[in-house]
Design a protein around this motif. Sequence first.
Motif, PDB file in Angstrom:
ATOM      1  N   GLU A 603      12.378   7.394  -1.483  1.00  0.00           N
ATOM      2  CA  GLU A 603      11.174   7.031  -0.727  1.00  0.00           C
ATOM      3  C   GLU A 603      10.344   5.975  -1.462  1.00  0.00           C
ATOM      4  OE1 GLU A 603      10.221  11.034   1.937  1.00  0.00           O
ATOM      5  OE2 GLU A 603       8.878  10.460   0.293  1.00  0.00           O
ATOM      6  N   SER A 604      10.177   6.151  -2.749  1.00  0.00           N
ATOM      7  CA  SER A 604       9.342   5.198  -3.488  1.00  0.00           C
ATOM      8  C   SER A 604       9.994   3.823  -3.539  1.00  0.00           C
ATOM      9  CB  SER A 604       9.064   5.720  -4.899  1.00  0.00           C
ATOM     10  OG  SER A 604      10.247   5.803  -5.671  1.00  0.00           O
ATOM     11  N   ARG A 605      11.303   3.786  -3.641  1.00  0.00           N
ATOM     12  CA  ARG A 605      11.999   2.494  -3.628  1.00  0.00           C
ATOM     13  C   ARG A 605      11.868   1.814  -2.264  1.00  0.00           C
ATOM     14  NH1 ARG A 605      17.587   4.233  -6.815  1.00  0.00           N
ATOM     15  NH2 ARG A 605      16.781   3.980  -8.948  1.00  0.00           N
ATOM     16  N   VAL A 606      12.028   2.605  -1.218  1.00  0.00           N
ATOM     17  CA  VAL A 606      11.893   2.044   0.131  1.00  0.00           C
ATOM     18  C   VAL A 606      10.467   1.558   0.358  1.00  0.00           C
ATOM     19  CG1 VAL A 606      11.976   2.574   2.602  1.00  0.00           C
ATOM     20  CG2 VAL A 606      13.775   3.419   1.091  1.00  0.00           C
ATOM     21  N   LEU A 607       9.496   2.342  -0.079  1.00  0.00           N
ATOM     22  CA  LEU A 607       8.105   1.927   0.081  1.00  0.00           C
ATOM     23  C   LEU A 607       7.841   0.618  -0.655  1.00  0.00           C
ATOM     24  CD1 LEU A 607       5.229   2.464   1.094  1.00  0.00           C
ATOM     25  CD2 LEU A 607       4.844   3.829  -0.983  1.00  0.00           C
ATOM     26  N   GLY A 608       8.357   0.504  -1.888  1.00  0.00           N
ATOM     27  CA  GLY A 608       8.194  -0.737  -2.631  1.00  0.00           C
ATOM     28  C   GLY A 608       8.788  -1.920  -1.884  1.00  0.00           C
ATOM     29  N   ASP A 609       9.955  -1.707  -1.303  1.00  0.00           N
ATOM     30  CA  ASP A 609      10.596  -2.772  -0.524  1.00  0.00           C
ATOM     31  C   ASP A 609       9.764  -3.138   0.704  1.00  0.00           C
ATOM     32  OD1 ASP A 609      12.884  -4.442   0.525  1.00  0.00           O
ATOM     33  OD2 ASP A 609      12.846  -2.874   2.049  1.00  0.00           O
ATOM     34  N   GLY A 666      -0.027  -1.208  -7.753  1.00  0.00           N
ATOM     35  CA  GLY A 666       0.516   0.122  -7.490  1.00  0.00           C
ATOM     36  C   GLY A 666       2.021   0.156  -7.562  1.00  0.00           C
ATOM     37  N   VAL A 667       2.671  -0.875  -7.036  1.00  0.00           N
ATOM     38  CA  VAL A 667       4.134  -0.935  -7.081  1.00  0.00           C
ATOM     39  C   VAL A 667       4.620  -1.029  -8.519  1.00  0.00           C
ATOM     40  CG1 VAL A 667       6.146  -2.350  -6.489  1.00  0.00           C
ATOM     41  CG2 VAL A 667       4.391  -1.900  -4.773  1.00  0.00           C
ATOM     42  N   THR A 671       6.885   1.829 -10.259  1.00  0.00           N
ATOM     43  CA  THR A 671       8.178   1.522 -10.871  1.00  0.00           C
ATOM     44  C   THR A 671       8.223   2.037 -12.299  1.00  0.00           C
ATOM     45  OG1 THR A 671       8.355  -0.462  -9.498  1.00  0.00           O
ATOM     46  CG2 THR A 671       9.795  -0.331 -11.421  1.00  0.00           C
ATOM     47  N   ASP A 672       7.136   1.833 -13.045  1.00  0.00           N
ATOM     48  CA  ASP A 672       7.079   2.338 -14.423  1.00  0.00           C
ATOM     49  C   ASP A 672       7.142   3.865 -14.449  1.00  0.00           C
ATOM     50  OD1 ASP A 672       6.903  -0.226 -15.405  1.00  0.00           O
ATOM     51  OD2 ASP A 672       4.714  -0.200 -15.606  1.00  0.00           O
ATOM     52  N   ALA A 673       6.453   4.511 -13.494  1.00  0.00           N
ATOM     53  CA  ALA A 673       6.458   5.979 -13.444  1.00  0.00           C
ATOM     54  C   ALA A 673       7.859   6.511 -13.151  1.00  0.00           C
ATOM     55  CB  ALA A 673       5.467   6.466 -12.391  1.00  0.00           C
ATOM     56  N   ARG A 674       8.564   5.828 -12.261  1.00  0.00           N
ATOM     57  CA  ARG A 674       9.948   6.238 -11.968  1.00  0.00           C
ATOM     58  C   ARG A 674      10.821   6.080 -13.207  1.00  0.00           C
ATOM     59  NH1 ARG A 674      10.132   2.996  -7.136  1.00  0.00           N
ATOM     60  NH2 ARG A 674      11.641   1.675  -8.218  1.00  0.00           N
ATOM     61  N   ARG A 675      10.665   4.946 -13.862  1.00  0.00           N
ATOM     62  CA  ARG A 675      11.491   4.666 -15.038  1.00  0.00           C
ATOM     63  C   ARG A 675      11.250   5.716 -16.117  1.00  0.00           C
ATOM     64  NH1 ARG A 675       9.770  -0.186 -15.807  1.00  0.00           N
ATOM     65  NH2 ARG A 675      11.304  -1.174 -14.435  1.00  0.00           N
ATOM     66  N   VAL A 694       4.573   9.984  -9.438  1.00  0.00           N
ATOM     67  CA  VAL A 694       5.080   9.000  -8.479  1.00  0.00           C
ATOM     68  C   VAL A 694       4.452   9.201  -7.101  1.00  0.00           C
ATOM     69  CG1 VAL A 694       7.137   8.082  -7.326  1.00  0.00           C
ATOM     70  CG2 VAL A 694       7.254   8.756  -9.739  1.00  0.00           C
ATOM     71  N   VAL A 695       4.422  10.431  -6.624  1.00  0.00           N
ATOM     72  CA  VAL A 695       3.889  10.704  -5.289  1.00  0.00           C
ATOM     73  C   VAL A 695       2.437  10.233  -5.131  1.00  0.00           C
ATOM     74  CG1 VAL A 695       3.272  12.535  -3.659  1.00  0.00           C
ATOM     75  CG2 VAL A 695       5.497  12.577  -4.786  1.00  0.00           C
ATOM     76  N   PRO A 696       1.527  10.489  -6.080  1.00  0.00           N
ATOM     77  CA  PRO A 696       0.149   9.988  -5.916  1.00  0.00           C
ATOM     78  C   PRO A 696       0.081   8.465  -5.796  1.00  0.00           C
ATOM     79  CG  PRO A 696       0.221  11.674  -7.615  1.00  0.00           C
ATOM     80  CD  PRO A 696       1.638  11.348  -7.278  1.00  0.00           C
ATOM     81  N   LEU A 697       0.935   7.761  -6.515  1.00  0.00           N
ATOM     82  CA  LEU A 697       0.944   6.299  -6.423  1.00  0.00           C
ATOM     83  C   LEU A 697       1.445   5.841  -5.062  1.00  0.00           C
ATOM     84  CD1 LEU A 697       2.253   5.469 -10.006  1.00  0.00           C
ATOM     85  CD2 LEU A 697      -0.019   4.966  -9.093  1.00  0.00           C
TER      86      LEU A 697
END
Length: 729
Positions: A603-609, A666-667, A671-675, A694-697
């Motif tokens: 989800e976070s990757r898709v949102l970033g895209d 935010g993106v 990304t840093d939080a995921r990493r 990740v979810v709050p961001l």
Amino acid sequence: MGAIRFESLKMAWQHQPVEVKGPSEPASVFFAEKVFTREKMKEYIASDVLDKLFELMDSDQTLTRDIANSVAIGMKKWAMELGATHFTHWFQPLTGGTAEKHDSFFSLNKDGSPILEFSGDSLYQQEPDASSFPSGGIRNTFEARGYSAWDPSSPVFLVGDTLCIPTIFVSYTGVALDYKTPLLRSRAALCQAAREVCLYFDKTVKHVNINLGWEQEYFLVDEALYNARPDLMLTGRTLMGHDSAKNQQLEDHYFGAVPERVLAFMRDLEFEALRAGIPVRTRHNEVAPNQFEMAPIFEEVNLANDHNLLVMSIMERVAQRHHFRVLLHEKPYAGVNGSGKHCNWSISTDTGVNLLAPGKNPYQNLQFVTFLVNVLMAVQRHNGLLKASIVSATNAHRLGANEAPPAIISVFLGKQITEVLDKLEHASAEEGIIINAKKEMKLGVANIPEILLDNTDRNRTSPFAFTGNRFEFRAVGSSANCGAAMLALNAAVADQLMTFKAEVNERIEKGEPKERVLFDVIKKYIVACKAIRFDGNGYSDKWKQEAEKRGLDCETSAPLVIDRYLSPESIKMFAATRVLSEAELHSRCEVKWQTYTKKIQIESRVLGDLVVNHVLPAAKRYQTMLLQNVLTVKQVFRADEVASLNEQDCSIIRQIEQHSGKILAGVEKMTDARRTANHLPDERSKAIAYHDNVVPLMEEIREHADALEMIVDDEMWTLPKYRELLFIH
């Protein structure tokens, strides 16, 4: 610009209802025509073999290979007469869905000549590669062997040209890698425990059945709009989107007239479901726009669960024929109702008695109250576990919002049942009580009055509600395999009934009268389970505070809720009922944590895209247009007029810049939080990090993206909006 979006809208508006050419006969004629039912078995299997098969199906005995060989011959003949060319073992891995590997009936003789073959070994057992299915670290990746074995209690069926055989799925060492295996174990445990308690009241009871009636909620969206929303395609939900001015606030969709296109889909779906032996009965509009529900007649829990998984597959296939996509995600749209799968659960005997239905005489009601109170005790003791059985990354969006039950497990009983339990709590076995309901009833054994069916209201905020003759577990998510919740509930109630029986027997063996002992133990349990009973508003902040005081599990973080599987109480209960070993529990937790992480990661990757490639370019184009307009104004108008003329444009330009900057920042943080989370040493830590960091961001990014949607020129916005997605044309 927004050409893709408007082309998708144009395609959606052009779709007309698909003509459904169903049979002219009533449903009773074609019901289960794609199922190898007992009646069909009589036509294709020798009577001596059939008697043995029916006996083991009715008693949960193990299938022998000699019986399997005889059954396979008749099964293949039936299937091939209906056009089958392949067969598959249809099982339920820990992915939450179903899996199948198709093999052809085609084979070769020793001389190379072709034959059509389906042996008892192929029916009895298959060896799918288990290495790519989640196992939660219970086995190494290179340990690829897994076995699927036929579950005779669930009939085989045809899908297209494939004979589907419902099976369990276990590892080489016998560890359960699926949902069906522990569900069958839990069913056996509860049937045995319930039967032994029934013998206090009726010595003729030989078997107890566990029944399930699911209510499947779902959304439909036009496929053209679906294809224009990458988030819907890749995650099943909209990761951004501003509220539509009109959604469900007028309450005009619930039970309203079904749109013509949807009705055509429903007719087609029901036809396919009935042919597959799924006894669907109910269809209607749900609360949110584009949200609907279907429900069947109650069935045995294992078969009902199989049918629910099958119907979800049928729904997706039929929807595409009608230019729809089915959304089974628990919360595809923010701000409107999510979708659940209400699981209506009950227990009945082979003598025709529903153990959760009030009886017609005091003695039957003593039995009813016995089972009712023991269920309450089970839910109280294991309320955290029951929440863990329904928690997921997707269901977390739904719980506690827009008519969904809260993430605190409590039980609604209704006024009359509550009054009965309150009066029993303060009564003695010698005292008399009269309950005034629709009529008065003098009391007999243990002072239990006649209790009238459905003499109570319903509570839509209760996650576990008594509804007259069953319990409705309303917290189960729409996309879930309801076997996860059912096996936890079955096991918890089985363990509680075993505890009850041991306590009662200990006192009876000391010479105390049975009725007095039953009454005393029930009274004690009524007091002990008071904390789980709540008939009020489950959404209120007061209830959250009260639930915490009562000692109920109030945790809302999905990764932390999963810990409840590994509590000492859960491990002991699952071991006592032989439903899941401690190793199997650990493996399932690992799978759940890993699944949670992967879903949020996707989800976070898709949102970033989406924000980088759709939202920000549209915002910049609009901002550029406004800047050009500001420059033009300066060239055309006098200096004293420019300030007032450009004031609004400049304000919007600044807003776009602010929101765009917040999104980009935010993106980068996301990304840093995921990493960082991805480098943590274990699955639990990763899941917690994704939940906490990740979810709050993602929520912050969405807030700014939704704000830009309301600012940017509609013609420049590339993604279909809520007002377009939520209403079928």
